[in-house]
Design a protein around this motif. Structure first.
Motif, PDB file in Angstrom:
ATOM      1  N   THR A   1      -2.535 -14.409  -3.684  1.00  0.00           N
ATOM      2  CA  THR A   1      -2.698 -15.860  -3.310  1.00  0.00           C
ATOM      3  C   THR A   1      -3.682 -16.264  -4.335  1.00  0.00           C
ATOM      4  OG1 THR A   1      -4.491 -15.704  -1.691  1.00  0.00           O
ATOM      5  CG2 THR A   1      -2.231 -15.626  -0.789  1.00  0.00           C
ATOM      6  N   ALA A   2      -3.983 -17.512  -4.374  1.00  0.00           N
ATOM      7  CA  ALA A   2      -5.266 -17.953  -5.336  1.00  0.00           C
ATOM      8  C   ALA A   2      -6.651 -17.592  -4.601  1.00  0.00           C
ATOM      9  CB  ALA A   2      -5.283 -19.462  -5.271  1.00  0.00           C
ATOM     10  N   GLN A   3      -6.479 -17.370  -3.250  1.00  0.00           N
ATOM     11  CA  GLN A   3      -7.754 -16.929  -2.557  1.00  0.00           C
ATOM     12  C   GLN A   3      -8.045 -15.367  -2.767  1.00  0.00           C
ATOM     13  OE1 GLN A   3      -5.484 -19.059  -1.250  1.00  0.00           O
ATOM     14  NE2 GLN A   3      -6.890 -20.913  -1.394  1.00  0.00           N
ATOM     15  N   GLY A   4      -7.341 -14.605  -3.302  1.00  0.00           N
ATOM     16  CA  GLY A   4      -7.270 -13.245  -3.277  1.00  0.00           C
ATOM     17  C   GLY A   4      -6.270 -12.706  -2.542  1.00  0.00           C
ATOM     18  N   GLU A   5      -6.140 -11.193  -2.342  1.00  0.00           N
ATOM     19  CA  GLU A   5      -4.831 -10.515  -1.695  1.00  0.00           C
ATOM     20  C   GLU A   5      -5.123 -10.898  -0.068  1.00  0.00           C
ATOM     21  OE1 GLU A   5      -5.008  -6.566  -2.976  1.00  0.00           O
ATOM     22  OE2 GLU A   5      -3.594  -7.112  -4.521  1.00  0.00           O
ATOM     23  N   VAL A   6      -4.049 -11.120   0.664  1.00  0.00           N
ATOM     24  CA  VAL A   6      -3.887 -11.136   2.075  1.00  0.00           C
ATOM     25  C   VAL A   6      -3.038 -10.093   2.669  1.00  0.00           C
ATOM     26  CG1 VAL A   6      -3.467 -12.721   3.866  1.00  0.00           C
ATOM     27  CG2 VAL A   6      -4.474 -13.439   1.915  1.00  0.00           C
ATOM     28  N   ALA A   7      -3.485  -9.344   3.603  1.00  0.00           N
ATOM     29  CA  ALA A   7      -2.815  -8.567   4.272  1.00  0.00           C
ATOM     30  C   ALA A   7      -1.577  -9.346   5.333  1.00  0.00           C
ATOM     31  CB  ALA A   7      -3.462  -7.401   5.076  1.00  0.00           C
ATOM     32  N   LEU A   8      -0.450  -8.844   5.504  1.00  0.00           N
ATOM     33  CA  LEU A   8       0.507  -9.246   6.275  1.00  0.00           C
ATOM     34  C   LEU A   8      -0.028  -9.589   7.493  1.00  0.00           C
ATOM     35  CD1 LEU A   8       3.232 -10.696   6.743  1.00  0.00           C
ATOM     36  CD2 LEU A   8       4.413  -8.293   7.016  1.00  0.00           C
ATOM     37  N   SER A   9      -0.669  -8.391   8.165  1.00  0.00           N
ATOM     38  CA  SER A   9      -1.234  -7.938   9.348  1.00  0.00           C
ATOM     39  C   SER A   9      -1.961  -9.190   9.767  1.00  0.00           C
ATOM     40  CB  SER A   9      -1.842  -6.602   9.492  1.00  0.00           C
ATOM     41  OG  SER A   9      -2.802  -6.301   8.475  1.00  0.00           O
ATOM     42  N   SER A  10      -2.820  -9.912   8.684  1.00  0.00           N
ATOM     43  CA  SER A  10      -3.673 -10.810   9.036  1.00  0.00           C
ATOM     44  C   SER A  10      -3.087 -12.340   9.333  1.00  0.00           C
ATOM     45  CB  SER A  10      -4.737 -11.132   7.829  1.00  0.00           C
ATOM     46  OG  SER A  10      -4.369 -11.444   7.020  1.00  0.00           O
ATOM     47  N   LEU A  11      -1.995 -12.273   9.160  1.00  0.00           N
ATOM     48  CA  LEU A  11      -1.188 -13.690   9.182  1.00  0.00           C
ATOM     49  C   LEU A  11      -0.486 -13.562  10.832  1.00  0.00           C
ATOM     50  CD1 LEU A  11       0.831 -13.945   6.045  1.00  0.00           C
ATOM     51  CD2 LEU A  11      -1.423 -14.941   6.768  1.00  0.00           C
ATOM     52  N   ARG A  12      -0.624 -14.962  11.482  1.00  0.00           N
ATOM     53  CA  ARG A  12      -0.065 -15.175  12.590  1.00  0.00           C
ATOM     54  C   ARG A  12       1.527 -15.240  12.580  1.00  0.00           C
ATOM     55  NH1 ARG A  12       1.123 -19.486  15.995  1.00  0.00           N
ATOM     56  NH2 ARG A  12       0.796 -20.951  14.248  1.00  0.00           N
ATOM     57  N   LYS A  13       2.221 -14.548  13.415  1.00  0.00           N
ATOM     58  CA  LYS A  13       3.859 -14.465  13.708  1.00  0.00           C
ATOM     59  C   LYS A  13       4.016 -15.700  14.596  1.00  0.00           C
ATOM     60  CE  LYS A  13       4.843  -9.566  14.095  1.00  0.00           C
ATOM     61  NZ  LYS A  13       5.774  -8.382  14.552  1.00  0.00           N
ATOM     62  N   VAL A  14       5.271 -16.420  13.797  1.00  0.00           N
ATOM     63  CA  VAL A  14       5.609 -17.389  14.655  1.00  0.00           C
ATOM     64  C   VAL A  14       7.095 -17.408  14.900  1.00  0.00           C
ATOM     65  CG1 VAL A  14       3.834 -19.007  13.734  1.00  0.00           C
ATOM     66  CG2 VAL A  14       5.861 -18.700  12.453  1.00  0.00           C
ATOM     67  N   GLY A  15       7.682 -18.337  15.716  1.00  0.00           N
ATOM     68  CA  GLY A  15       9.271 -18.092  16.015  1.00  0.00           C
ATOM     69  C   GLY A  15       9.576 -16.903  16.521  1.00  0.00           C
TER      70      GLY A  15
ATOM     71  N   SER B   1       0.795  -1.151   0.102  1.00  0.00           N
ATOM     72  CA  SER B   1       0.022  -0.035  -0.023  1.00  0.00           C
ATOM     73  C   SER B   1       0.802   1.406  -0.054  1.00  0.00           C
ATOM     74  CB  SER B   1      -0.883   0.043   1.257  1.00  0.00           C
ATOM     75  OG  SER B   1      -1.456   1.220   1.334  1.00  0.00           O
ATOM     76  N   GLN B   2       0.508   2.160  -0.722  1.00  0.00           N
ATOM     77  CA  GLN B   2       1.172   3.460  -0.908  1.00  0.00           C
ATOM     78  C   GLN B   2       1.062   4.529   0.367  1.00  0.00           C
ATOM     79  OE1 GLN B   2       3.715   3.756  -2.882  1.00  0.00           O
ATOM     80  NE2 GLN B   2       3.018   1.560  -3.483  1.00  0.00           N
ATOM     81  N   SER B   3      -0.044   3.957   1.098  1.00  0.00           N
ATOM     82  CA  SER B   3      -0.412   4.708   2.334  1.00  0.00           C
ATOM     83  C   SER B   3       0.191   4.122   3.476  1.00  0.00           C
ATOM     84  CB  SER B   3      -1.881   4.998   2.378  1.00  0.00           C
ATOM     85  OG  SER B   3      -2.445   3.710   2.988  1.00  0.00           O
ATOM     86  N   GLY B   4       0.414   4.964   4.571  1.00  0.00           N
ATOM     87  CA  GLY B   4       0.880   4.435   5.682  1.00  0.00           C
ATOM     88  C   GLY B   4       2.245   4.820   5.914  1.00  0.00           C
ATOM     89  N   ALA B   5       2.953   4.279   7.070  1.00  0.00           N
ATOM     90  CA  ALA B   5       4.128   4.964   7.615  1.00  0.00           C
ATOM     91  C   ALA B   5       5.473   4.220   6.619  1.00  0.00           C
ATOM     92  CB  ALA B   5       4.500   4.664   9.050  1.00  0.00           C
ATOM     93  N   GLY B   6       6.231   4.944   6.078  1.00  0.00           N
ATOM     94  CA  GLY B   6       7.426   4.398   5.529  1.00  0.00           C
ATOM     95  C   GLY B   6       7.389   3.396   4.349  1.00  0.00           C
ATOM     96  N   ALA B   7       8.555   3.055   3.803  1.00  0.00           N
ATOM     97  CA  ALA B   7       8.553   2.249   2.759  1.00  0.00           C
ATOM     98  C   ALA B   7       8.249   0.828   3.476  1.00  0.00           C
ATOM     99  CB  ALA B   7       9.967   2.120   2.221  1.00  0.00           C
ATOM    100  N   GLY B   8       7.406  -0.015   2.515  1.00  0.00           N
ATOM    101  CA  GLY B   8       7.040  -1.369   2.976  1.00  0.00           C
ATOM    102  C   GLY B   8       5.957  -1.399   4.022  1.00  0.00           C
ATOM    103  N   ALA B   9       5.314  -0.166   4.238  1.00  0.00           N
ATOM    104  CA  ALA B   9       4.043  -0.267   4.993  1.00  0.00           C
ATOM    105  C   ALA B   9       2.996  -1.161   4.538  1.00  0.00           C
ATOM    106  CB  ALA B   9       3.708   1.120   5.214  1.00  0.00           C
ATOM    107  N   ASN B  10       2.256  -1.782   5.299  1.00  0.00           N
ATOM    108  CA  ASN B  10       1.117  -2.404   5.013  1.00  0.00           C
ATOM    109  C   ASN B  10       1.145  -3.474   3.590  1.00  0.00           C
ATOM    110  OD1 ASN B  10      -0.434  -1.014   6.613  1.00  0.00           O
ATOM    111  ND2 ASN B  10      -0.758   0.754   5.195  1.00  0.00           N
ATOM    112  N   PRO B  11       2.303  -4.214   3.709  1.00  0.00           N
ATOM    113  CA  PRO B  11       2.228  -5.287   2.788  1.00  0.00           C
ATOM    114  C   PRO B  11       1.074  -6.264   2.326  1.00  0.00           C
ATOM    115  CG  PRO B  11       3.755  -6.091   4.316  1.00  0.00           C
ATOM    116  CD  PRO B  11       3.072  -4.553   4.672  1.00  0.00           C
ATOM    117  N   VAL B  12       0.885  -6.438   0.910  1.00  0.00           N
ATOM    118  CA  VAL B  12      -0.299  -7.210   0.964  1.00  0.00           C
ATOM    119  C   VAL B  12       0.270  -8.269  -0.281  1.00  0.00           C
ATOM    120  CG1 VAL B  12      -2.622  -7.393  -0.399  1.00  0.00           C
ATOM    121  CG2 VAL B  12      -1.919  -5.509   1.101  1.00  0.00           C
TER     122      VAL B  12
END
Length: 111
Positions: A97-111, A83-94
């Motif tokens: 997938t075959a099911q459509g776009e998925v926001a990084l913020s919707s995935l669960r962090k591990v490790g 997304s071009q909005s948000g804070a800084g380069a790389g903000a809000n990566p999307v």
């Protein structure tokens, strides 16, 4: 002018030599954590790099030198956009997938 010399007869072909056995591809021991190998897809945009490991169901992100893993469940990631909005380069990566776009913020962090 000299007379033409007769052509030499062709020599028989040498027998073919067996090919050396193929070596397994060397995995790219890239920037992702040890234990993950053969990413299904990789990419980069701006300051963000990603590697998706379908067999391990992991998405690994490197941004600003920090590496973080995410559980992707059944999703198969094939690309990245930001997304071009948000804070800084790389903000809000999307991710695509075959099911459509998925926001990084919707995935669960591990490790």
């Amino acid at each position: 002018m000299e007379p033409m010399k007769p052509m030499k007869p062709m020599e028989p072909m040498k027998p073919m030599q067996p090919m050396a056995p193929m070596q397994p591809m060397q995995s790219d021991n890239g920037w992702w954590p040890e234990g993950l190998s053969n990413p299904s897809s990789t990419g980069a945009q701006n300051d963000l790099q990603y590697a998706f490991f379908q067999q391990q169901r992991r998405l690994v992100i490197r941004q600003g030198g920090a590496v973080q893993q995410y559980d992707t469940g059944e999703l198969a990631i094939s690309g990245v956009g930001q997304s071009q909005s948000g804070a800084g380069a790389g903000a809000n990566p999307v991710f695509s997938t075959a099911q459509g776009e998925v926001a990084l913020s919707s995935l669960r962090k591990v490790g």
